[in-house]
Design an enzyme around this catalytic site. Structure first.
Site, PDB file in Angstrom:
ATOM      1  N   ALA A  72       0.816  -1.219   0.000  1.00  0.00           N
ATOM      2  CA  ALA A  72       0.000   0.000   0.000  1.00  0.00           C
ATOM      3  C   ALA A  72       0.847   1.266   0.000  1.00  0.00           C
ATOM      4  O   ALA A  72       0.439   2.281  -0.567  1.00  0.00           O
ATOM      5  CB  ALA A  72      -0.948   0.002   1.195  1.00  0.00           C
ATOM      6  N   ASN A 153      -5.786   3.097  10.725  1.00  0.00           N
ATOM      7  CA  ASN A 153      -4.963   1.990  11.185  1.00  0.00           C
ATOM      8  C   ASN A 153      -4.748   1.970  12.688  1.00  0.00           C
ATOM      9  O   ASN A 153      -4.453   0.917  13.266  1.00  0.00           O
ATOM     10  CB  ASN A 153      -3.606   2.014  10.479  1.00  0.00           C
ATOM     11  CG  ASN A 153      -2.910   3.351  10.598  1.00  0.00           C
ATOM     12  OD1 ASN A 153      -3.442   4.374  10.173  1.00  0.00           O
ATOM     13  ND2 ASN A 153      -1.718   3.365  11.172  1.00  0.00           N
ATOM     14  N   GLN A 181      -6.295  -1.161   5.572  1.00  0.00           N
ATOM     15  CA  GLN A 181      -6.925  -1.769   6.749  1.00  0.00           C
ATOM     16  C   GLN A 181      -8.341  -2.270   6.478  1.00  0.00           C
ATOM     17  O   GLN A 181      -8.903  -2.962   7.326  1.00  0.00           O
ATOM     18  CB  GLN A 181      -6.951  -0.766   7.899  1.00  0.00           C
ATOM     19  CG  GLN A 181      -5.593  -0.374   8.435  1.00  0.00           C
ATOM     20  CD  GLN A 181      -4.869  -1.523   9.117  1.00  0.00           C
ATOM     21  OE1 GLN A 181      -5.462  -2.539   9.480  1.00  0.00           O
ATOM     22  NE2 GLN A 181      -3.558  -1.378   9.283  1.00  0.00           N
ATOM     23  N   GLY A 202      -1.033  -6.720   0.835  1.00  0.00           N
ATOM     24  CA  GLY A 202      -1.256  -8.137   1.080  1.00  0.00           C
ATOM     25  C   GLY A 202      -1.097  -8.559   2.524  1.00  0.00           C
ATOM     26  O   GLY A 202      -1.842  -9.404   3.029  1.00  0.00           O
ATOM     27  N   HIS A 203      -0.118  -7.972   3.217  1.00  0.00           N
ATOM     28  CA  HIS A 203       0.172  -8.471   4.552  1.00  0.00           C
ATOM     29  C   HIS A 203      -0.830  -8.003   5.604  1.00  0.00           C
ATOM     30  O   HIS A 203      -0.715  -8.358   6.768  1.00  0.00           O
ATOM     31  CB  HIS A 203       1.605  -8.117   4.970  1.00  0.00           C
ATOM     32  CG  HIS A 203       1.818  -6.706   5.382  1.00  0.00           C
ATOM     33  ND1 HIS A 203       1.950  -6.322   6.689  1.00  0.00           N
ATOM     34  CD2 HIS A 203       1.950  -5.578   4.649  1.00  0.00           C
ATOM     35  CE1 HIS A 203       2.148  -5.014   6.748  1.00  0.00           C
ATOM     36  NE2 HIS A 203       2.152  -4.545   5.528  1.00  0.00           N
ATOM     37  N   THR A 243      10.280  -7.362 -13.013  1.00  0.00           N
ATOM     38  CA  THR A 243       9.775  -8.728 -13.066  1.00  0.00           C
ATOM     39  C   THR A 243       8.714  -8.944 -11.992  1.00  0.00           C
ATOM     40  O   THR A 243       8.926  -8.632 -10.820  1.00  0.00           O
ATOM     41  CB  THR A 243      10.927  -9.733 -12.853  1.00  0.00           C
ATOM     42  OG1 THR A 243      11.905  -9.538 -13.879  1.00  0.00           O
ATOM     43  CG2 THR A 243      10.418 -11.163 -12.898  1.00  0.00           C
ATOM     44  N   CYS A 328       4.670   1.674  11.547  1.00  0.00           N
ATOM     45  CA  CYS A 328       5.541   2.457  10.670  1.00  0.00           C
ATOM     46  C   CYS A 328       6.171   3.649  11.379  1.00  0.00           C
ATOM     47  O   CYS A 328       7.121   4.244  10.877  1.00  0.00           O
ATOM     48  CB  CYS A 328       4.757   2.931   9.455  1.00  0.00           C
ATOM     49  SG  CYS A 328       4.175   1.562   8.432  1.00  0.00           S
TER      50      CYS A 328
END
Length: 377
Positions: A72, A153, A181, A202-203, A243, A328
């Protein structure tokens, strides 16, 4: 016995079904999605396209509106900084956001200020949400972008995205939401077609770290006029070269699929954890950050009389693993900018801890936690 992990807003465990898909494309189907001459590449490409469909389905978007990123934070930067050139070209250099956004929104906005933009950071109510009328009043003819998170968050407070979308009807400004979130948890509102840009990670939804996406909805045939932040290779429609990490993308796709399939079951489990926590902790006379009618089921931002957050976390660290703010910014040891924006002073803000869980959370000894804290009061 190890403590129970209750910091799911920082990161979630990997769902077993997601792990299975991830390892399949990490160890067995490890081809490069860009390889055109053999079956390994073809299978990788199929996995990526399937994941696009899975992610898109959560928000009611189309496959070609999904751009994969590292998470994100990158998606937010691409959504905000990627509009810079269009803003200069159109003479629209005004951005609206809120004072409770993640640093991955606030700092790119700061970068735009240095590039000649004007940024309006709207205050929030004591309940932790922005008033849609404040956005209406802040709108100008030269407003290029409105960026408001879906769910905060730290507090877990839902922001009024649907009302904001209504305010923007008829105005050309792009609407972006940091949905790290809320994606895959509060599903329906992200399907509103007026939300142009959606950042996901994703996490936060039981996939590995290092993968996310930016959904870029078209208006008719026109895509948001984003420009890439770096160059080389042409992948992801030229907006995010490099990639593709097929295993991570397949994992995000599976996590997105499961978020729809298991939504009701997951919400039921989260509500049970919440109710058990509140029942045990009520003896301590807790106070809560944010309007609790707007808080998602898996978060408590909570304080207790005569306890500061550091002492609290140390007291229960062998029972539960919790935090006192965003992961963070945890290294800075400064009072939460979110809680301060809600009207708290430093002493008040420093008393709160964030407790967040998920459907994979094991049973918690809430009474043991309450008894431990009662001894400190």
């Amino acid at each position: 016995m190890p403590s129970v992990y209750l910091d799911c807003n920082a990161t979630t465990p990997i769902d077993p079904e997601v792990r299975e898909i991830f390892l399949q494309f990490l160890d067995i189907e490890f081809g490069n999605e860009g390889s055109r001459t053999h079956e390994f590449g073809a299978k990788a490409k199929q996995a990526v396209q399937k994941a696009r469909d899975q992610v898109a389905l959560v928000v009611g978007a189309k496959r070609d509106e999904v751009i994969f990123t590292s998470g994100a934070t990158e998606s937010n930067n691409l959504a905000i900084l990627g509009l810079s050139a269009a803003g200069h070209e159109l003479g629209k250099r005004h951005i609206i956001t809120t004072s409770i956004e993640h640093k991955a929104i606030l700092e790119p906005c700061d970068a735009l200020i240095r590039d000649g933009f004007e940024v309006t950071r709207l205050p929030v109510t004591g309940g932790g949400y922005v008033d849609p009328n404040a956005i209406k009043e802040a709108l100008r003819p030269d407003t290029l972008l409105v960026s408001v998170m879906q769910v905060n968050n730290e507090t877990g407070v839902r922001q009024p995205l649907l009302e904001i979308a209504e305010v923007l009807e008829g105005h050309p400004a792009y609407l972006h939401t940091d949905a790290a979130q809320g994606f895959g948890k509060d599903i329906e509102e992200l399907r509103n077609p007026r939300i142009d840009l959606i950042s996901i990670s994703g996490h936060k939804i039981f996939a590995p770290k290092g993968i996310g996406a930016l959904i870029m909805r078209r208006r008719g045939y026109d895509r948001p006029p984003l420009k890439p932040l770096f160059f080389g290779g042409g992948q992801e429609r030229g907006l995010r070269p490099g990639t593709l990490p097929v295993a991570l993308i397949a994992a995000l796709g599976k996590a997105s699929e499961l978020s729809i399939r298991d939504q009701d079951k997951r919400q039921k489990k989260c509500r049970e954890v919440r109710n058990n926590a509140l029942e045990a902790l009520k003896m301590l006379n807790p106070v809560f950050a944010g309007d609790q009618s707007l808080v998602v089921d898996h978060v408590l931002n909570i304080a207790f009389p005569n306890l500061d957050s550091e002492a609290l976390m140390v007291a229960v660290k062998d029972l539960i693993a919790i935090s006192n703010g965003s992961a963070c910014t945890s290294s800075s040891y400064t009072p939460s900018h979110v809680l301060r924006a809600m009207g708290m002073n430093d002493e008040q803000a420093n008393a709160y801890v964030r407790i967040s869980w998920c459907h994979l959370t094991p049973e918690v000894n809430w009474q043991g936690v309450a008894d431990r804290l009662a001894d400190l009061q």
